[in-house]
Design a protein around this motif. Structure first.
Motif, PDB file in Angstrom:
ATOM      1  N   GLU A  75      -1.683 -10.602  -6.096  1.00 15.58           N
ATOM      2  CA  GLU A  75      -0.706  -9.555  -6.406  1.00 15.58           C
ATOM      3  C   GLU A  75      -1.297  -8.192  -6.038  1.00 15.58           C
ATOM      4  O   GLU A  75      -2.515  -8.059  -5.867  1.00 15.58           O
ATOM      5  N   ALA A  76      -0.443  -7.188  -5.936  1.00 13.24           N
ATOM      6  CA  ALA A  76      -0.903  -5.830  -5.635  1.00 13.24           C
ATOM      7  C   ALA A  76      -0.036  -4.830  -6.377  1.00 13.24           C
ATOM      8  O   ALA A  76       1.161  -5.048  -6.579  1.00 13.24           O
ATOM      9  N   ARG A 106      -9.743  -8.139 -10.685  1.00 14.45           N
ATOM     10  CA  ARG A 106      -9.412  -7.029  -9.791  1.00 14.45           C
ATOM     11  C   ARG A 106     -10.319  -7.091  -8.570  1.00 14.45           C
ATOM     12  O   ARG A 106     -11.532  -7.256  -8.690  1.00 14.45           O
ATOM     13  N   ALA A 166     -10.289  -4.379  -2.161  1.00 11.63           N
ATOM     14  CA  ALA A 166      -9.513  -4.869  -1.019  1.00 11.63           C
ATOM     15  C   ALA A 166     -10.261  -4.744   0.295  1.00 11.63           C
ATOM     16  O   ALA A 166      -9.984  -5.499   1.238  1.00 11.63           O
ATOM     17  N   ASN A 182       6.496 -10.913  -6.703  1.00 13.56           N
ATOM     18  CA  ASN A 182       5.523  -9.830  -6.608  1.00 13.56           C
ATOM     19  C   ASN A 182       6.217  -8.481  -6.705  1.00 13.56           C
ATOM     20  O   ASN A 182       7.394  -8.340  -6.375  1.00 13.56           O
ATOM     21  N   GLN A 188       0.837  -1.189   0.000  1.00 11.03           N
ATOM     22  CA  GLN A 188       0.000   0.000   0.000  1.00 11.03           C
ATOM     23  C   GLN A 188       0.878   1.246   0.000  1.00 11.03           C
ATOM     24  O   GLN A 188       1.827   1.354   0.770  1.00 11.03           O
ATOM     25  N   VAL A 212      -5.677  -4.670  -5.516  1.00 15.39           N
ATOM     26  CA  VAL A 212      -5.244  -6.042  -5.284  1.00 15.39           C
ATOM     27  C   VAL A 212      -5.808  -6.884  -6.423  1.00 15.39           C
ATOM     28  O   VAL A 212      -6.950  -6.694  -6.846  1.00 15.39           O
ATOM     29  N   TRP A 213      -4.990  -7.819  -6.923  1.00 15.05           N
ATOM     30  CA  TRP A 213      -5.363  -8.625  -8.074  1.00 15.05           C
ATOM     31  C   TRP A 213      -5.235 -10.106  -7.723  1.00 15.05           C
ATOM     32  O   TRP A 213      -4.418 -10.483  -6.891  1.00 15.05           O
ATOM     33  N   TYR A 262      -1.026  -6.174   1.810  1.00 17.93           N
ATOM     34  CA  TYR A 262      -1.474  -4.882   1.286  1.00 17.93           C
ATOM     35  C   TYR A 262      -2.272  -4.174   2.368  1.00 17.93           C
ATOM     36  O   TYR A 262      -3.280  -4.695   2.858  1.00 17.93           O
TER      37      TYR A 262
END
Length: 449
Positions: free
Chosen positions: A329-330, A352, A355, A426, A215, A335-336, A275
């Protein structure tokens, strides 16, 4: 005086025995071996066993034959019933109605996409949404022509539908300020490793993940998670409040995520990401995503419909790491979650996430087969995929841009590694570094755009 006498026939050999003898006084003395008349008990017992076995097999065979007399009529009736049922499908096929059913499904999906993009256009009209609406209208007309002429290629139409859906998702997804924070869309270079060290627990832990809170406004917090129980499960995450503490393996805190490795909220696989002080990961033995807030200790769950799990669609280009079906992932935007489905033929699907609410807001479908990839990561809404080159080198070879829906297959961005296997890779938008968990080694790289 020696005499040669012909004596008894021996049953053991079936041959007459000639025994030499001699006369002593008024008697004839002969030396006879009594063993030649011994009854062959061992052979008799073996022959008896073989006869008994033969009888048993014969009885078993007779029972099977008797059973088939009862089963064969049932099988014949079932086969006849199946034949009658299949004739209905043959009628549908020859009359063209079977294909029409598939067209109807495509038409329904087109209507759903049209409704989505039309709603987006009403709230935020622009050239892109206007053009997409025109494309959708053309596609709907083409389907109607297919209905009329009964001449079509369903696979071509499905591909066109997938591209339109990706385009529609893009129109809904990109916020107004998205491009300003990511003016350069595609990565151009990856540095040599700027961090290289073993994980803090043991070199036998070859699978896991590590990195920094992704983040943008978060504090400097580094994390590490090593998988145990067959390199599959985890129940805690190790936290460091500074890079110095991380490098020295000191002043860390092991935050419990679940009470045990087999708890329903335990971690499965190495697709973990941190995240905004929240751990996102695949929930234990399900196709669900879990989020664990380190501050509140609250866990949320969300089902990922259709996602393959338990090594159905892992990353597996060469030196494979199991339990990589679902990858979180982010980047600076969201966040994905990266996974694969049967419906998309094992190709990568990208969703997608919201979060906070933990739900899917948008989904794209790619043409990239997930098992042909060694790992993935997200940067500025662009999905990157890597492949194995050799034990000490990996290469980014593919990108999918969610802002355009375009796939790029011409990338060649090599980077070094320590060992063959990749468990997690990542990207962190705070320091613009890639974090790699590489057979118990933790590596980091600078990226360039």
């Amino acid at each position: 005086m020696l005499l040669y006498l012909l004596f008894l026939t021996v049953t053991a050999t079936g041959q007459a025995q000639r025994v030499p003898g001699k006369q002593e006084n008024d008697s004839c003395v002969c030396k006879i071996r009594s063993s030649i008349w011994t009854f062959p008990a061992a052979r008799f017992v073996e022959a008896t066993k073989q006869v008994q076995s033969c009888e048993d097999h014969l009885n078993e065979f007779q029972e099977k034959v008797g059973s088939q007399h009862f089963e064969l009529p049932k099988m014949a009736a079932t086969l006849k019933n199946i034949t009658v049922r299949l004739k209905l499908f043959d009628y549908l096929h020859t009359s063209g109605q079977y294909n029409a059913l598939q067209l109807r499904q495509l038409n329904d999906e087109l209507e759903e996409i049209y409704h989505t993009i039309n709603e987006t256009h009403l709230h935020n009209p622009n050239k892109e949404t206007h053009n997409l609406l025109n494309e959708l209208k053309k596609a709907k007309n083409d389907v109607q022509i297919m209905y009329k002429d009964d001449v079509f290629n369903l696979e071509t139409m499905k591909k066109r539908l997938r591209d339109l859906n990706n385009h529609a998702q893009t129109c809904r997804t990109i916020p107004n300020n998205f491009r300003s924070t990511c003016h350069q869309r595609i990565m151009t270079k990856i540095s040599a490793p700027v961090v290289t060290k073993l994980n803090s627990q043991h070199k036998s832990y070859i699978s896991g993940a590590w990195g920094r809170d992704a983040q943008l406004n978060s504090n400097e917090r580094y994390w590490e998670q090593c998988l145990v129980s067959g390199h599959k499960h985890g129940s805690s995450i190790r936290m460091y409040n500074s890079h110095e503490d991380f490098m020295a393996n000191k002043n860390y805190k092991d935050e419990p995520i679940a009470p045990s490795y087999s708890d329903k909220n335990a971690v499965q696989g190495s697709g973990t990401i941190l995240y905004d002080n929240t751990v996102f990961y695949q929930c234990y033995s399900t196709n669900e995503i879990c989020s664990f807030n380190i501050t509140t200790k609250a866990t949320k769950r969300m089902k990922l419909n259709g996602a393959g799990i338990d090594n159905k669609f892992p990353f597996c280009y060469y030196s494979c790491r199991d339990w990589t079906d679902i990858d979180l992932e982010a980047d600076q935007d969201a966040v994905w979650v990266i996974y694969a489905t049967e419906e998309n033929h094992g190709n990568i699907v990208l969703s997608r996430l919201d979060a906070i609410e933990l739900n899917i807001t948008h989904t794209w479908k790619t043409h990239l087969f997930k098992r042909s990839v060694s790992s993935t990561f997200m940067v500025c809404g662009v999905l990157y995929a890597t492949r194995y080159v050799n034990t000490h080198q990996e290469e980014v070879f593919y990108a999918f841009d969610t802002s355009t829906g375009q796939e790029i297959n011409t990338l060649s961005l090599p980077f070094e590694k320590v060992a063959a296997g990749i468990a997690n890779l990542n990207y962190n938008p705070v320091d613009r570094r890639l974090y790699l968990y590489n057979d118990a080694y933790l590596l980091a790289y600078d990226t360039f755009f």
